[in-house]
Design an enzyme around this catalytic site. Sequence first.
Site, PDB file in Angstrom:
ATOM      1  N   GLY A 362     -10.894  29.912  90.320  1.00 48.95           N
ATOM      2  CA  GLY A 362     -12.046  29.624  89.479  1.00 48.95           C
ATOM      3  C   GLY A 362     -13.332  30.039  90.156  1.00 48.95           C
ATOM      4  O   GLY A 362     -13.359  30.334  91.356  1.00 48.95           O
ATOM      5  N   PRO A 363     -14.432  30.062  89.411  1.00 44.08           N
ATOM      6  CA  PRO A 363     -15.722  30.456  89.992  1.00 44.08           C
ATOM      7  C   PRO A 363     -16.215  29.439  91.005  1.00 44.08           C
ATOM      8  O   PRO A 363     -15.708  28.314  91.070  1.00 44.08           O
ATOM      9  CB  PRO A 363     -16.647  30.535  88.765  1.00 44.08           C
ATOM     10  CG  PRO A 363     -15.973  29.728  87.715  1.00 44.08           C
ATOM     11  CD  PRO A 363     -14.513  29.778  87.980  1.00 44.08           C
ATOM     12  N   GLY A 365     -18.151  26.500  92.846  1.00 41.68           N
ATOM     13  CA  GLY A 365     -18.810  25.272  92.409  1.00 41.68           C
ATOM     14  C   GLY A 365     -18.067  24.458  91.376  1.00 41.68           C
ATOM     15  O   GLY A 365     -18.607  23.464  90.887  1.00 41.68           O
ATOM     16  N   VAL A 366     -16.813  24.825  91.026  1.00 42.11           N
ATOM     17  CA  VAL A 366     -16.096  24.041  90.019  1.00 42.11           C
ATOM     18  C   VAL A 366     -15.243  22.950  90.644  1.00 42.11           C
ATOM     19  O   VAL A 366     -14.594  22.188  89.917  1.00 42.11           O
ATOM     20  CB  VAL A 366     -15.212  24.955  89.138  1.00 42.11           C
ATOM     21  CG1 VAL A 366     -16.059  25.903  88.329  1.00 42.11           C
ATOM     22  CG2 VAL A 366     -14.199  25.720  89.974  1.00 42.11           C
ATOM     23  N   GLY A 367     -15.213  22.849  91.980  1.00 37.65           N
ATOM     24  CA  GLY A 367     -14.549  21.723  92.621  1.00 37.65           C
ATOM     25  C   GLY A 367     -13.171  22.025  93.171  1.00 37.65           C
ATOM     26  O   GLY A 367     -12.349  21.110  93.258  1.00 37.65           O
ATOM     27  N   THR A 369     -12.165  23.053  96.376  1.00 37.94           N
ATOM     28  CA  THR A 369     -11.924  22.456  97.693  1.00 37.94           C
ATOM     29  C   THR A 369     -12.001  20.938  97.636  1.00 37.94           C
ATOM     30  O   THR A 369     -11.178  20.237  98.248  1.00 37.94           O
ATOM     31  CB  THR A 369     -12.945  23.008  98.705  1.00 37.94           C
ATOM     32  OG1 THR A 369     -12.891  24.444  98.698  1.00 37.94           O
ATOM     33  CG2 THR A 369     -12.639  22.506 100.095  1.00 37.94           C
ATOM     34  N   SER A 686     -13.246  45.681  78.478  1.00 31.79           N
ATOM     35  CA  SER A 686     -13.545  44.706  77.427  1.00 31.79           C
ATOM     36  C   SER A 686     -14.882  44.958  76.725  1.00 31.79           C
ATOM     37  O   SER A 686     -15.187  44.282  75.746  1.00 31.79           O
ATOM     38  CB  SER A 686     -13.538  43.292  78.011  1.00 31.79           C
ATOM     39  OG  SER A 686     -14.546  43.144  78.978  1.00 31.79           O
ATOM     40  N   LYS A 729     -15.891  33.722  78.939  1.00 31.11           N
ATOM     41  CA  LYS A 729     -16.791  34.465  78.062  1.00 31.11           C
ATOM     42  C   LYS A 729     -17.347  33.586  76.945  1.00 31.11           C
ATOM     43  O   LYS A 729     -18.535  33.666  76.604  1.00 31.11           O
ATOM     44  CB  LYS A 729     -16.049  35.667  77.469  1.00 31.11           C
ATOM     45  CG  LYS A 729     -15.676  36.723  78.503  1.00 31.11           C
ATOM     46  CD  LYS A 729     -14.871  37.855  77.890  1.00 31.11           C
ATOM     47  CE  LYS A 729     -14.521  38.908  78.935  1.00 31.11           C
ATOM     48  NZ  LYS A 729     -13.706  40.001  78.379  1.00 31.11           N
TER      49      LYS A 729
END
Length: 809
Positions: A362-363, A365-367, A369, A686, A729
């Site tokens: 995931g990108p 900062g999404v938690g 770790t 895309s 997206k």
Amino acid sequence: MEDLPVLPLRGTVVFPLTVVPLAAAQARSLRLIDHVMSGDRRVALVLQKDDEQEGAGPDDVLRIGTIATIHQMMRVPDGSVRLAIQGVERMRIERFTQEEPFLRATVVPFPETAETSVEIEALSRNTVELFQRLVSLVSHLPDELVTAALNVEDPRHLVYLVATNLRMEPAERQSLLELDSIHAKLVQLNAFIAKELDVLELGKKIQSDVQEELGKSQREYYLREQLKAIQRELGEGDETEAELSQLRTKIDEAKMSEEAAREARRELDRLSKLPTAAAEYGVIKTYLDWLTALPWQTSSEGEIDVAKARQILEEDHYGLDRIKDRVLEYLAVRKLKQDLHREAGEGDEPIPSREPILCFVGPPGVGKTSLAQSIARSLGREMTRMSLGGVRDEAEIRGHRRTYVGAMPGRIVQAIRRVGTNDPVFVLDEVDKIGNDWRGDPSSALLEVLDPEQNGTFRDHYLDVAFDLSKVMFIATANLLDPIPAPLRDRMEIIDLNGYTDEDKLQIARRYLIPKQLKAHGLPLDRFEFDEAGLLVVIRGHTREAGVRNLEREVGTLCRKIATRLAEGRDVSPTIGPEQVREYLGRARFQYEELAARTAQPGVSIGVGVSSVGGDIMFLEASRMAGKGTMTVTGQLGDVMRESAQAALSYVRSRASDLNIDPAFFEKSDIHLHVPAGAIPKDGPSAGVAMTTALVSLLSGIPVREDVAMTGEITLRGQVLPVGGIKEKALAARRAGVTTFVLPRRNEVDLDDLPAPLKDEMRFVLATTIDEVLAEALPQLRAGLADPEPVIVPPRASDSRRVAAQVSA
């Protein structure tokens, strides 16, 4: 005053009253020597300013040099000549009279100032003494030089004789030659010889100390051996025996595997036969220390409580239901195995298990770790972490063999020893950023670590015995899945952590970020309240990200502003709303009102892309100008994206009549397709649908609807093919204020992954052909299109709620 040929010298200076050998190979120098040898053999010698320059001119040589006589010349087979030259007297060049075929100049003798005094005599004697000491320390200087120096009575002759046989830099030689006073020459020469003597004597002292140290070490070895023999006769033990006994006890208590215990005892037997001064002694002792320090049978897992684990996961993270369910499923199976094991009366036997190997993608900062930390806490296990970003050497994973000096185990074994248990939660952070080039491929070394069929007998190169990693729960994290090699990806259970919606960020801020930041900045939790409108201003106007890192920073900034005002004794509103956010954080950094303005003119469509930090919208701009049928594509686009642009143009040209476009438009026009944010590399198929829409809009003169974003790959037959990253997206389009999202029909299954609030606020159009896309994006372009029958997934909320959501965005 005399007119003489001038021979420039590279890297050497010829002194008066001395005979030196020279070599010449340049054609210009050879012409000069031939001319001189046919005459009186006198030549002016001067030093070049640049040693590397060939064909030096009047401005490239120094003005003070030596008049010399060529006594002998010998030609060698390579075309160069060897000369024996004697310096006659010092001279100064007045002016150059010729440059070709060689240099000539008018020179005047420039003799030194003759001096006779007691001080000159003392300096001369000191020079001879220092030179005599120098000759005794330098092997390449013959003793006959000292005899020659002793027989010289003229101080000037002595200076030049000694200086000629010293290793002096050309600049130092020239400086000595240019001094006018014999006294000054003697002083400078004495200082140079004294410095050289200091260096030589220091080197000799160091060599002597090394030899003395070697002799001392041999003496100590013999004395220690004698001491051991005396202690054996007296029946007394020594420190070495105590150390060996301690290592033997550690080996017995470590509960190693049979192979490791056998290897440890073999190395201990070798150690007992070595003297402590031997280099191998320290290597073996370090190896045994590593073996005995590993947690071979030490586990941290206790009684499993599934309900408590669920509570811990809910406390630490909002949402992420799929990952929480996966962890709880594992715990439930583990608990049932424990119960069956206990009922079967096998309480002391280890429970056979196959630990899951998860990969959170995931990108930032999404938690990812922090979620691994929560999993370790819910399992009741220790946690260790290893960052793989930038690791390029497989020895970092497997360790170095003990044959290398300073060898150590790999970071896997080091982390296991540091954590002290054989069943920790092991986080492999940034696994997608691991190096892979000519320096090594650590990802291949990870194949054994992350394979449940192999990691039960993992062999570190340093230990060279099997260590069981099957009890370790490995959790890898990555921003992108594509850079991970396919064999490594196949060994892991991939779990996607996509970006958060605004509602998710609102809940995360209220439950976790705000209490954490208030406590970190010394503010009471019950005194300040962040209302929903204020938080939405922060989320939408001051951050643009898939995760919540920047959101936490902005909340921390608000807390610091509040703390500063409280410390100054100023009034602070207990409710943090939009006005307070504007006052503390300033104006919003991100604006979403540009959709209508950017798409007001024909030729602009809204596409959506995905990067390592989540999704984001992009405007695709097409422009037309008079020309001869060329197409330009800019915006730092990759090869795949450029090919998509060419396919879009080919499709539009083939359907020009159906789309009410002049079929000959390309013969007399040039097309420029640009994707802004040119500093950011972009690639992928895309954007094909958006490129086609922008071209049709440009050539038909119809603007694209400002509330429509689209994604999908285009074919030459107008088919819309599926693409990836639909959730990211869709989230990016919603953050930008888009209310209608056009996507390939074969991506319909991806709509199941979208959060419910997103489905409530957006309208999704599933398209099979480009005609269906154009009918939605360019509603005025109906004639010539095939009867479009797109599948429309309307928002689940009322129109009023959708409009309100659009305005708030």
